[in-house]
Design a protein around this motif. Sequence first.
Motif, mmCIF file in Angstrom:
data_model
loop_
_atom_site.group_PDB
_atom_site.id
_atom_site.type_symbol
_atom_site.label_atom_id
_atom_site.label_comp_id
_atom_site.label_asym_id
_atom_site.label_seq_id
_atom_site.Cartn_x
_atom_site.Cartn_y
_atom_site.Cartn_z
ATOM 1 N N ARG A 34 1.264 -1.421 0.006
ATOM 2 C CA ARG A 34 -0.273 0.134 -0.037
ATOM 3 C C ARG A 34 1.004 1.495 -0.245
ATOM 4 N NH1 ARG A 34 -4.890 1.361 4.439
ATOM 5 N NH2 ARG A 34 -5.748 3.311 3.509
ATOM 6 N N ASP A 35 0.826 1.982 -1.181
ATOM 7 C CA ASP A 35 1.573 2.959 -1.246
ATOM 8 C C ASP A 35 1.676 4.772 -0.375
ATOM 9 O OD1 ASP A 35 2.160 1.972 -4.016
ATOM 10 O OD2 ASP A 35 1.418 3.700 -4.921
ATOM 11 N N LEU A 36 2.883 4.814 0.238
ATOM 12 C CA LEU A 36 2.777 5.860 0.942
ATOM 13 C C LEU A 36 2.946 6.972 0.852
ATOM 14 C CD1 LEU A 36 5.824 5.627 3.627
ATOM 15 C CD2 LEU A 36 5.428 4.013 1.898
ATOM 16 N N VAL A 37 3.064 7.317 -0.395
ATOM 17 C CA VAL A 37 3.809 8.700 -0.773
ATOM 18 C C VAL A 37 2.767 7.891 -2.297
ATOM 19 C CG1 VAL A 37 5.440 9.915 -2.021
ATOM 20 C CG2 VAL A 37 5.685 9.232 0.058
ATOM 21 N N HIS A 38 2.915 8.506 -3.811
ATOM 22 C CA HIS A 38 1.532 8.866 -4.953
ATOM 23 C C HIS A 38 2.620 9.766 -5.439
ATOM 24 C CE1 HIS A 38 -1.080 5.682 -3.800
ATOM 25 N NE2 HIS A 38 -1.673 7.066 -2.083
ATOM 26 N N GLN A 39 3.329 9.800 -6.905
ATOM 27 C CA GLN A 39 3.626 9.837 -7.585
ATOM 28 C C GLN A 39 2.942 11.232 -7.874
ATOM 29 O OE1 GLN A 39 4.985 7.848 -10.966
ATOM 30 N NE2 GLN A 39 4.975 9.521 -12.121
ATOM 31 N N GLY A 40 3.502 12.296 -7.876
ATOM 32 C CA GLY A 40 2.667 13.610 -7.952
ATOM 33 C C GLY A 40 1.621 14.238 -6.837
ATOM 34 N N GLN A 41 2.556 13.749 -5.712
ATOM 35 C CA GLN A 41 1.089 14.113 -4.364
ATOM 36 C C GLN A 41 2.315 15.233 -3.990
ATOM 37 O OE1 GLN A 41 1.294 10.853 -1.376
ATOM 38 N NE2 GLN A 41 0.905 12.338 0.395
ATOM 39 N N ALA A 42 1.791 16.638 -3.347
ATOM 40 C CA ALA A 42 2.419 17.897 -3.120
ATOM 41 C C ALA A 42 2.048 17.625 -1.548
ATOM 42 C CB ALA A 42 1.347 18.514 -3.476
ATOM 43 N N ASP A 43 3.342 18.343 -0.913
ATOM 44 C CA ASP A 43 3.265 18.942 0.135
ATOM 45 C C ASP A 43 3.995 17.575 1.005
ATOM 46 O OD1 ASP A 43 3.645 21.670 -0.236
ATOM 47 O OD2 ASP A 43 1.642 21.582 -0.376
#
Length: 242
Positions: A39-48
């Motif tokens: 389960r992703d903890l960071v997604h591509q394109g996620q801001a801040d």
Amino acid sequence: MIETRPLARKLGAFVALSEEEIFVLERLHKRRRTFVAGRDLVHQGQADQAAYILVSGWACSYKLLHDGQRQVIDFQIPGDFLGLRSVVLHVSDHSIEPVTDIEVTEVHAADLFEVFAETPRLATAVLWTASRAEAMVVEHLVGIGRRDATERLAHFLLELGERLALVGMGSNAGYACPLTQYLIADAVGLSAVHVNRVLRQLREQGMVTFRDGYVTFDDYDRMVEFAGFEVSYLDQVGPLLK
């Protein structure tokens, strides 16, 4: 003990940390979080997005193409930062997925800047880790572009071993490795079937065995010579596995 934390061990390979610096570094570990595998903890394109320090478990950073194909950029092990660039760039340019259940500490930009202001040597050490990570990406590009499949995979396994040895998780005998052949394939630019075939070739040549989640170096020196593995790009004076 603070000194045995993976991040402290890793930074300690670059600079001998004082008790004060170890204490300051420990303050980065105040926000503990856990994430489950897959389960992703960071997604591509996620801001801040905050950065994380990996305390236990393995993760991978990857980019998705428009057609759904995935390129694994690298695997992260205890002591590595996750998403450090996003703290500076404000937008994550890749996704991060736990390979196993992981424990991390969440680090905000203000936390890092405070630590860097108090102990400039820690800022230098963190810059060293970022430069080292960039050198590994360059080496991976060379591997995909110019090494044949067998040399590429041998080099990949040796590099993982050196990185794990730095944080006390590897030896010249081998190391525990939770990576599937599918994950390795996405990292080295091969199909899972091809990875399976290459691992069999390396085993039959008496260099390495990867079985039941464990990499065993059957002939480490011969494998280093075969892969043309030069540890200098990891900024180490010599192989830690020796």
